[in-house]
Design an enzyme around this catalytic site. Structure first.
Site, PDB file in Angstrom:
ATOM      1  N   TYR A  32       2.036  -1.442   2.419  1.00  0.00           N
ATOM      2  CA  TYR A  32       2.386  -2.945   1.831  1.00  0.00           C
ATOM      3  C   TYR A  32       1.072  -3.815   1.536  1.00  0.00           C
ATOM      4  CZ  TYR A  32       4.020  -7.702   2.862  1.00  0.00           C
ATOM      5  OH  TYR A  32       4.410  -8.937   2.572  1.00  0.00           O
ATOM      6  N   TYR A  88      -1.294  -0.619  20.493  1.00  0.00           N
ATOM      7  CA  TYR A  88      -1.647  -0.827  19.085  1.00  0.00           C
ATOM      8  C   TYR A  88      -2.910  -1.608  19.044  1.00  0.00           C
ATOM      9  CZ  TYR A  88      -1.739  -3.129  14.606  1.00  0.00           C
ATOM     10  OH  TYR A  88      -2.273  -3.950  13.508  1.00  0.00           O
ATOM     11  N   ASP A 118      -4.199  13.321   4.827  1.00  0.00           N
ATOM     12  CA  ASP A 118      -4.215  12.449   5.964  1.00  0.00           C
ATOM     13  C   ASP A 118      -5.410  11.974   6.400  1.00  0.00           C
ATOM     14  OD1 ASP A 118      -3.952  12.548   9.050  1.00  0.00           O
ATOM     15  OD2 ASP A 118      -2.159  12.563   8.541  1.00  0.00           O
TER      16      ASP A 118
END
Length: 327
Positions: free
Chosen positions: A11, A140, A50
């Site tokens: 995004y 996180y 990755d």
């Protein structure tokens, strides 16, 4: 400048990629496409891989002739990080280590790192500056802060330069309506609220109305992806070998959950059902940026300071593409 953008199909990463390319730089996305969308890159080169694949990263940096890296690739769900911290440390910390080693091997000395205001935790101040004490409250946030320190240590030891951007709530969509937010699962407030007028959900859940805020709901600083992208461009152009910098990116304006719902009602032109339920553990009452430093040092000014104008871009995207990039 040639810039490799990890997480470049995501995004925020794709918004920055498109904006930087429009301003004349050569860009390449690097993304495993687990959460990102190849359509968001819109014709720009992309390598599917990755972040843990150091060899592929090294070869990509060399073949592209990269001058700098914008690093967005990360796992980003707070709740998931509590349930599965191993994934977050492996991806966000281990992946950043892999990237730093690839940059050293390919002799790419400049990095811009996408960090988070969550590093400040439960700060008591009305706004958060770069001097606000760091107190991350989730795995996180802790992995993002650990990555910050690792980048700083590598830069100081190996003649690199870096800028850390701690930004607040990314929001909005491209004004042209071709690109926007498409997450599975969706966790951001604005697209969740807009799912009600799109008839994709019956109501929006409001987690708590007893916070120490004017209307009792949590307050956040919603910064448009266009403004995030312009800040990233200014920052990468100012990053040289030896740069050691951190900036907060936000409008400096807080909007409560109820204010966001009301703004979505104005933009969509219809009422939006809501239900107040219990608080979510760990939600800070207020997270609002003090963007003075980036405005002063880099001359950044956000264009989307009016929340209705911000949400209008998101509404146009979601109304035209209710299933995101898949329909």
């Amino acid at each position: 400048m040639k810039i490799l953008i990890t997480g470049g199909a995501g995004y925020v990463g794709s918004a920055c990629l498109r904006y930087v390319a429009e301003q004349g730089h050569e860009v390449m996305a690097y993304d495993n496409l687990t959460m990102g969308h190849a359509q968001a890159v819109e014709g720009h080169p992309i390598v599917q891989g990755d972040i843990a694949d150091t060899e592929l990263l090294t070869n990509t940096l060399r073949d592209f002739g990269a001058d700098a890296v914008m690093h967005f690739a990360a796992a980003t769900y707070v709740g998931e990080s509590v349930q599965n911290p191993e994934l977050y440390y492996r991806n966000n910390v281990g992946g950043t280590l892999s990237l730093l080693n690839a940059m050293r091997a390919a002799d790419v000395p400049r990095m811009l790192f996408s960090s988070t205001c969550a590093a400040y935790g439960m700060a008591d101040s009305d706004t958060m500056s770069e001097a606000t004490p760091l107190d991350p409250f989730s795995p996180y946030a802790r992995t993002k802060l650990a990555a910050e320190w690792m980048i700083r240590d590598f830069a100081h030891a190996y003649d690199m330069g870096f800028t850390l951007l701690r930004y607040f709530n990314a929001s909005g969509a491209d004004a042209n309506g071709r690109h926007g937010e498409d997450h599975t699962p969706e966790s951001h407030l604005i697209p969740l609220v807009l799912q009600v007028p799109l008839s994709q959900r019956n109501k929006i859940m409001v987690f708590g109305e007893d916070y120490p805020t004017p209307d009792g709901t949590c307050i956040r600083d919603y910064v448009h992806t266009h403004d995030l992208a312009s800040a990233h461009l200014l920052a990468i152009e100012a990053t040289e070998v030896g740069t050691d910098e951190v900036f907060n990116i936000g409008t400096g304006i807080g909007q409560s959950v109820m204010q966001i719902i009301e703004a979505c009602e104005r933009v969509a032109g219809q009422s939006i059902a809501r239900e107040v339920v219990a608080r979510r553990p760990g939600d800070p009452p207020k997270l609002v940026a003090d963007p003075t430093k980036i405005k002063t040092k880099l001359g950044w000014e956000p264009q989307y300071t009016d929340i209705d104008a911000n949400i209008a871009t998101a509404w146009a995207w979601h109304k035209a593409r209710p299933n995101g990039y898949h329909g």
